[in-house]
Design a protein around this motif. Structure first.
Motif, PDB file in Angstrom:
ATOM      1  N   GLU A   1      46.444  22.035  41.312  1.00  0.00           N
ATOM      2  CA  GLU A   1      46.192  21.490  42.640  1.00  0.00           C
ATOM      3  C   GLU A   1      46.145  22.610  43.672  1.00  0.00           C
ATOM      4  O   GLU A   1      46.718  23.695  43.471  1.00  0.00           O
ATOM      5  CB  GLU A   1      47.281  20.483  43.041  1.00  0.00           C
TER       6      GLU A   1
ATOM      7  N   TYR B   1      49.235  26.227  46.393  1.00  0.00           N
ATOM      8  CA  TYR B   1      48.489  25.940  45.168  1.00  0.00           C
ATOM      9  C   TYR B   1      49.472  25.796  44.021  1.00  0.00           C
ATOM     10  O   TYR B   1      50.612  26.267  44.092  1.00  0.00           O
ATOM     11  CB  TYR B   1      47.469  27.050  44.869  1.00  0.00           C
TER      12      TYR B   1
ATOM     13  N   TYR C   1      45.059  18.833  56.840  1.00  0.00           N
ATOM     14  CA  TYR C   1      45.516  19.383  55.568  1.00  0.00           C
ATOM     15  C   TYR C   1      44.882  18.533  54.476  1.00  0.00           C
ATOM     16  O   TYR C   1      44.898  17.298  54.550  1.00  0.00           O
ATOM     17  CB  TYR C   1      47.039  19.354  55.470  1.00  0.00           C
ATOM     18  N   TRP C   2      44.342  19.184  53.463  1.00  0.00           N
ATOM     19  CA  TRP C   2      43.565  18.510  52.418  1.00  0.00           C
ATOM     20  C   TRP C   2      44.033  19.049  51.073  1.00  0.00           C
ATOM     21  O   TRP C   2      43.871  20.230  50.788  1.00  0.00           O
ATOM     22  CB  TRP C   2      42.086  18.796  52.636  1.00  0.00           C
ATOM     23  N   LYS C   3      44.658  18.190  50.281  1.00  0.00           N
ATOM     24  CA  LYS C   3      45.188  18.578  48.962  1.00  0.00           C
ATOM     25  C   LYS C   3      44.419  17.845  47.872  1.00  0.00           C
ATOM     26  O   LYS C   3      44.225  16.627  47.963  1.00  0.00           O
ATOM     27  CB  LYS C   3      46.680  18.261  48.850  1.00  0.00           C
TER      28      LYS C   3
ATOM     29  N   LYS D   1      46.013  23.155  48.205  1.00  0.00           N
ATOM     30  CA  LYS D   1      46.081  22.528  49.531  1.00  0.00           C
ATOM     31  C   LYS D   1      45.467  23.467  50.561  1.00  0.00           C
ATOM     32  O   LYS D   1      45.847  24.640  50.667  1.00  0.00           O
ATOM     33  CB  LYS D   1      47.521  22.202  49.918  1.00  0.00           C
TER      34      LYS D   1
END
Length: 304
Positions: free
Chosen positions: A95, A50, A207-209, A97
């Motif tokens: 952000e 993060y 994986y999703w950011k 992740k």
């Protein structure tokens, strides 16, 4: 099983290998970093990285060099102002992740939210695990009569068990055929072709950011009661993580997005007329029956 013993050992190693940093961190997030939260029957969700916190939102809005001397209450007030007036760019400065394991049909809903960076497990390169989502019996319901894309009343225990048997039978049969096609001593079909036989309840991972602004948009839609149950399970856990990561932003989000409702110009006109003492019905309201029903559902729910 959501995670193998080998995966759990790898996660434990990550959690016991802290790294020093000069960037701002959030103690509550550091405590849950890498920790897998098991969801559904074989799925999980975990934070792998993060960037930013509540102060980063404030810093971006003020374009300041640091926290300065302002009180926490002032920062919270600014965040609430930004949320209330839908200023998005300060929230884009943060952000996060996630590593997510989820059924394919949930992934296909999830991927519609395009403002994110995604890298999914490749079934062209690797063989998918023999794991399928089977809903709990109480989640098996008939088609809703009022919502064309939702569930209605739960099926009887006997009917639900029959559905579960069908889902499990088909998933196992398709996976057995998948393995047969992949067998190098038999058909030897390419992985990219053999995978097309798998059912939509097969699990995948990615994986999703995403930035904070777009994450909240995702959560507002996917935690809504009208969203499909399976994706709501993930969204609700992510809201818990949001509260740990950016508590002031999460509080404003709950106040002005999750707990709020939008009215059309026609609906507002109806409310003004009713406040002025006018007897307004759907027939003389100027809005459709559906809009009237939606408005009244909100007002009656809030009143109760």
């Amino acid at each position: 099983m959501a995670l193998t013993d080998e995966q759990r050992a790898e996660i434990t190693a990550q959690r016991h290998a802290p790294a020093q940093t000069m960037r701002p961190t959030v103690p509550a997030m550091e405590a849950l970093l890498f920790e897998p939260f098991e969801l559904l029957d074989h799925g999980f969700l975990r934070v792998v990285d993060y960037m930013g916190d509540d102060s980063a939102v404030v810093q971006a809005a003020r374009v300041s060099y640091g926290k300065g001397t302002r009180r926490t209450s002032e920062d919270a007030g600014l965040i609430r102002y930004l949320m209330r007036h839908r200023h998005s760019t300060p929230f884009e400065m943060c952000e996060i992740k996630f590593h997510v394991k989820l059924p394919l049909f949930v992934a296909r809903q999830w991927i519609r939210h395009r403002m994110a960076n995604v890298n999914e497990y490749s079934a062209r390169y690797s063989v998918l695990d023999k794991e399928f989502y089977l809903p709990a019996a109480e989640q098996i319901a008939a088609q809703s009569r009022s919502n064309k894309q939702g569930r209605g009343d739960a099926l009887s225990a006997e009917a639900a068990q029959e559905v579960l048997s069908i889902l499990q039978r088909d998933a196992l049969q398709c996976y057995d055929d998948y393995e047969q096609m992949l067998d190098s001593e038999g058909m030897g079909v390419a992985r990219e072709l053999a995978r097309v036989n798998l059912t939509l309840n097969t699990y995948t991972q990615w994986y999703w950011k995403i930035d904070l602004h777009n994450l909240m948009h995702f959560l507002a839609l996917r935690s809504d009661p009208h969203a499909q149950y399976e994706i709501r399970v993930y969204a609700q856990k992510m809201i818990e993580i949001l509260k740990a990561w950016v508590p002031q932003t999460a509080a404003a989000f709950e106040e002005y997005r999750l707990g709020a409702h939008s009215f059309s110009a026609g609906m507002l006109n109806v409310l003004r007329r009713r406040l002025a003492g006018e007897d307004v019905t759907q027939e003389n309201s100027g809005i459709t029956k559906r809009e009237w029903a939606e408005m009244m559902a909100v007002l009656e729910a809030d009143a109760s």
